[in-house]
Write an enzyme that holds these catalytic residues in place. Structure first.
Site, PDB file in Angstrom:
ATOM      1  N   CYS A   2       0.768  -1.176   0.142  1.00 23.42           N
ATOM      2  CA  CYS A   2      -0.015   0.031  -0.023  1.00 23.42           C
ATOM      3  C   CYS A   2       1.012   1.238   0.195  1.00 23.42           C
ATOM      4  O   CYS A   2       1.994   1.249  -0.006  1.00 23.42           O
ATOM      5  CB  CYS A   2      -0.982  -0.074   1.183  1.00 23.42           C
ATOM      6  SG  CYS A   2      -1.786  -1.531   1.416  1.00 23.42           S
ATOM      7  N   ARG A  61      -4.874   1.605  -0.301  1.00 27.47           N
ATOM      8  CA  ARG A  61      -4.875   0.148   0.064  1.00 27.47           C
ATOM      9  C   ARG A  61      -4.737  -0.682  -1.366  1.00 27.47           C
ATOM     10  O   ARG A  61      -5.881  -0.480  -2.036  1.00 27.47           O
ATOM     11  CB  ARG A  61      -5.898  -0.369   0.851  1.00 27.47           C
ATOM     12  CG  ARG A  61      -5.800  -1.732   1.528  1.00 27.47           C
ATOM     13  CD  ARG A  61      -7.058  -2.002   2.280  1.00 27.47           C
ATOM     14  NE  ARG A  61      -6.961  -3.491   2.615  1.00 27.47           N
ATOM     15  CZ  ARG A  61      -7.977  -4.285   3.131  1.00 27.47           C
ATOM     16  NH1 ARG A  61      -9.199  -3.935   2.822  1.00 27.47           N
ATOM     17  NH2 ARG A  61      -7.849  -5.415   3.604  1.00 27.47           N
ATOM     18  N   LEU A  62      -3.917  -1.666  -1.379  1.00 23.10           N
ATOM     19  CA  LEU A  62      -3.847  -2.800  -2.225  1.00 23.10           C
ATOM     20  C   LEU A  62      -4.393  -3.696  -1.183  1.00 23.10           C
ATOM     21  O   LEU A  62      -3.375  -4.517  -0.516  1.00 23.10           O
ATOM     22  CB  LEU A  62      -2.607  -3.214  -3.007  1.00 23.10           C
ATOM     23  CG  LEU A  62      -2.570  -3.922  -3.830  1.00 23.10           C
ATOM     24  CD1 LEU A  62      -3.171  -3.692  -5.050  1.00 23.10           C
ATOM     25  CD2 LEU A  62      -1.046  -4.366  -4.322  1.00 23.10           C
ATOM     26  N   ASN A  90       2.193  -0.375   5.399  1.00 24.54           N
ATOM     27  CA  ASN A  90       2.558  -0.808   3.950  1.00 24.54           C
ATOM     28  C   ASN A  90       3.218  -2.292   4.263  1.00 24.54           C
ATOM     29  O   ASN A  90       4.244  -2.062   4.739  1.00 24.54           O
ATOM     30  CB  ASN A  90       3.346   0.246   3.133  1.00 24.54           C
ATOM     31  CG  ASN A  90       3.819  -0.115   1.758  1.00 24.54           C
ATOM     32  OD1 ASN A  90       3.304  -1.169   1.208  1.00 24.54           O
ATOM     33  ND2 ASN A  90       5.032   0.338   1.414  1.00 24.54           N
ATOM     34  N   GLY A  91       2.989  -3.138   3.569  1.00 18.03           N
ATOM     35  CA  GLY A  91       3.632  -4.417   3.591  1.00 18.03           C
ATOM     36  C   GLY A  91       2.816  -5.731   4.012  1.00 18.03           C
ATOM     37  O   GLY A  91       1.919  -5.534   3.967  1.00 18.03           O
ATOM     38  N   GLU A  92       3.422  -6.603   4.665  1.00 18.22           N
ATOM     39  CA  GLU A  92       2.933  -7.802   5.038  1.00 18.22           C
ATOM     40  C   GLU A  92       3.753  -8.375   6.099  1.00 18.22           C
ATOM     41  O   GLU A  92       4.906  -8.274   6.287  1.00 18.22           O
ATOM     42  CB  GLU A  92       2.933  -8.725   3.944  1.00 18.22           C
ATOM     43  CG  GLU A  92       2.088  -8.511   2.636  1.00 18.22           C
ATOM     44  CD  GLU A  92       0.673  -8.506   2.686  1.00 18.22           C
ATOM     45  OE1 GLU A  92       0.098  -8.624   3.891  1.00 18.22           O
ATOM     46  OE2 GLU A  92      -0.002  -7.789   1.834  1.00 18.22           O
ATOM     47  N   ASP A 116      -3.214  -8.673   9.313  1.00 12.98           N
ATOM     48  CA  ASP A 116      -1.901  -8.618  10.098  1.00 12.98           C
ATOM     49  C   ASP A 116      -1.650  -7.171  10.761  1.00 12.98           C
ATOM     50  O   ASP A 116      -0.926  -7.120  11.589  1.00 12.98           O
ATOM     51  CB  ASP A 116      -0.823  -8.980   9.103  1.00 12.98           C
ATOM     52  CG  ASP A 116      -0.985  -8.083   7.596  1.00 12.98           C
ATOM     53  OD1 ASP A 116      -2.028  -7.621   7.612  1.00 12.98           O
ATOM     54  OD2 ASP A 116       0.159  -8.179   7.031  1.00 12.98           O
ATOM     55  N   SER A 386       9.616 -13.426  -5.517  1.00 10.28           N
ATOM     56  CA  SER A 386      10.825 -13.163  -6.265  1.00 10.28           C
ATOM     57  C   SER A 386      12.039 -13.576  -5.502  1.00 10.28           C
ATOM     58  O   SER A 386      11.990 -13.702  -4.495  1.00 10.28           O
ATOM     59  CB  SER A 386      10.855 -11.686  -6.906  1.00 10.28           C
ATOM     60  OG  SER A 386      11.952 -11.565  -7.597  1.00 10.28           O
TER      61      SER A 386
END
Length: 656
Positions: A2, A61-62, A90-92, A116, A386
């Site tokens: 995000c 937000r994504l 932003n992130g996971e 999360d 990746s």
């Protein structure tokens, strides 16, 4: 994945009148919304804002996990202080399920979503900044404490996710993208014109091909470094910054009896990391370049998703494509494979848009094919895995073998080594042994400053009117070498790359090019548990005279196809040298040099001479030219505003 933005206003009566409408909350909210919209590509699914006493938060937000809930800005608090905290993140966090379970069991924490983000907030409430080493993931976040009136910000250990910061008389703003901070410059109070350009950062960029952290090309904007946290409050104009992650390479010997156990340990920790990186409520794919790193990640991901889609890119020119090898790897592991071939015309046409997404120039041409394969992948999936980080952790760069070849020089007295270096200078360029003599005469600290070497000091003087001999790569590397004193040379080189090339180039292009296409990229190698295993490997398990990443290759033997296991590293090679001698790219290069308004920063005549020599084939200036051209394009976009990229609105569905 995000985009976040947080503005902390300066206390009433302290703001500079020149900071436009600094006291008007309505105008502040409007400014935050406008600035957040500039990074809408990072999160086109939802836009959220929140305002409190002296603070305004914005968020794009994504949605990846808990799509129907976990909206941000996210409010959370314990039972006695409901909604005490407000988070933009932003992130996971890949171990969020385990953290939530621990927080509920040990502290009675209650959660209202299945995402999360609440694990971060609850963890911070009960553990404070000590929550950060517990977070297994990639993250940059800003957390407002309504009781303390304080903003707590942090980045992940390796710098996978970015966080920019700017402070001025009007307050402090932090955000995922620099362009959003530049849009708020008048409110915050800093210069975005030529007077605000950081010339030392420009010189560092010209040498390194990227701007090293914490610098940016604007003096008024800095980056919170990887593995650091910051506290910001209205009455504290300068953020308090603390490093919480200090990587160490502490090798432990490997005997014949323990060798296989160490390989099994690598395999097990990678399997666990990939399993956790597959956690998502949307479809996950994988990039596949044809090398061992991405192939290993894709093969392990197939165990969790037998319908995995892999993606690769290349060029029509022979010798500059991984397409055939990647396709063979995909077939061997049973993955569905998608290919994107990039033409010279597409390459040139996309450059203004790509540089706009970058925020600061990065002169790595491999980011262009990455941009195109991300766009192709986004048609099929919302998340990709990746292989970034494997080289830095396991010893994958060929240059890491240099200490082996230079070992005989270590037995010579320093004056003798210096004399040999002087003897090498008059030898003709390209003469066998000249480079060996020169590099053997230097200490590791003198000769190694990362994977990128663009301009020598002599070449810098020719292209930078403001060249200063006092601004060198040692500004960046000296503190890092001090931290690694006593380590073996290979580990010291890895340490340098963790803080320079990895976070300055590799992770910037990975984040920016995928986020430009609203695609989340995850990097299972850059996991604290994987690092813990890799950091214990001795040099002999990383580098030999014939190969790199020795232990990783041995560990991956049962997992990846044999034709990939011992291939040399290529990545996404770009035919830059050829394209800068004819066709669309050459025409674009001459037009860019001819139209620039950055002549006070760059010697345009010197760059044009380099271009002429390269076109004629009398010299190969391709990488140095690319470094200059990308900066000139950046200056035209962000300073002159003479180039306006055509940025379209993201139109992706919420879920794929």
């Amino acid at each position: 994945m995000c985009g976040l933005l947080a503005f902390v206003r300066a206390p009433a009566g302290t703001a500079d009148p020149a900071a436009a409408d600094s006291g008007d909350l309505t105008d502040i909210v409007t400014s935050v919304e406008r600035a957040a919209h500039l990074m809408r590509h990072r999160g086109p699914d939802e836009l959220g804002t929140w305002t409190g006493d002296g603070v305004a938060l914005g968020f794009n937000r994504l949605s990846i996990i808990d799509i129907e809930h976990s909206h941000q800005p996210l409010r959370w608090g314990p039972a006695e202080q409901t909604d005490r905290y407000v988070l933009v993140f932003n992130g996971e966090i890949y171990n969020y399920l385990e953290l939530r379970e621990e927080l509920a069991a040990t502290h009675g924490a209650a959660f209202h979503t299945d995402g999360d983000g609440e694990a971060i907030v609850a963890g911070y409430h009960y553990w404070g900044a000590d929550v950060l080493p517990r977070l297994r993931g990639m993250f940059a976040f800003a957390l407002w404490d309504t009781v303390r009136g304080e903003l707590f910000c942090a980045r992940d250990p390796f710098g996978i996710k970015p966080l920019f910061m700017a402070s001025g008389s009007g307050g402090t703003v932090v955000g995922s993208e620099k362009k959003s901070l530049l849009d708020m410059a008048a409110l915050v109070g800093f210069d975005v014109g030529d007077a605000g350009i950081d010339r030392r950062a420009l010189q560092h960029y010209t040498v390194l091909q990227y701007v090293p952290e914490p610098e940016t090309l604007h003096r008024g904007v800095r980056r919170l470094e990887s593995g650091c946290w910051a506290r910001i409050s209205p009455d504290r104009p300068i953020p308090e910054i603390t490093r919480y992650f200090k990587p160490r390479f502490d090798a432990t010997p490997i005997s014949r009896d323990t060798e296989q156990a160490r390989y099994d340990e690598i395999t097990a920790v990678l399997e666990d990391s990939v399993a956790k990186h597959m956690r998502a409520d949307v479809t996950v794919g994988a990039f596949l370049s044809g090398g061992i790193d991405s192939t290993a990640i894709a093969a392990l991901a197939m165990r969790h998703n037998p319908k995995l889609i892999t993606f690769t890119t290349g060029f029509e020119r022979e010798g500059f494509s991984e397409i055939d090898v990647a396709a063979a790897s995909a077939e061997a592991i049973g993955a569905r494979h998608v290919v994107k071939v990039v033409s010279p015309a597409e390459f040139v046409a996309a450059l203004p848009e790509i540089v706009w997404y970058l925020d600061d120039p990065v002169a790595d041409p491999a980011l262009v094919p990455l941009y195109f394969i991300a766009a192709e992948a986004r048609k099929h999936v919302k998340v990709v895995l990746s292989g970034e980080g494997a080289d830095e952790l396991f010893g994958g760069y060929t240059i890491y073998r240099e200490p082996l070849s230079l070992r005989p020089f270590n037995y010579l007295p320093a004056p003798v080594r210096r004399s040999m270096g002087k003897l090498s200078k008059p030898l003709p360029d390209g003469m066998r042994g000249k480079s060996l003599l020169h590099r053997g005469s230097l200490t590791l600290e003198e000769r190694y400053y990362g994977n990128a070497r663009s301009f020598s000091d002599e070449q810098l003087r020719a292209v930078l009117p403001g060249f200063s001999p006092e601004w060198t790569h040692t500004d960046v590397t000296a503190p890092l070498y001090a931290e690694s004193a006593g380590w073996d040379p290979v580990s010291r080189m890895q340490h340098i790359d963790l803080f320079t090339w990895l976070r300055g180039d590799i992770l910037v292009k990975a984040d920016k090019m995928t986020m430009a296409n609203s695609l989340e990229l995850r990097v299972p190698f850059l996991d604290p548990e994987v690092f813990a295993v890799a950091s214990r490997l001795p040099v002999s398990a990383k580098i030999t005279r014939t190969t790199t990443k020795y232990a990783l290759r041995r560990a991956l033997e049962p997992i990846i196809p044999a034709h990939v296991l011992h291939r040399p590293k290529l990545g996404f090679p770009v035919p830059l040298r050829h394209w800068l001698r004819a066709g669309e790219l050459l025409e674009w290069a001459y037009a860019t040099v001819g139209a620039t308004g950055a002549g006070h920063l760059i010697d345009v005549a010197a760059v044009r001479t380099m271009l002429d020599e390269h076109r004629a084939g009398t010299a190969d200036h391709s990488r140095r030219l690319w470094t200059m051209l990308i900066f000139l394009l950046w200056h035209a976009i962000f300073v002159e505003r003479s180039v306006i990229p055509q940025i379209s609105e993201p139109t992706y569905p919420v879920q794929i």
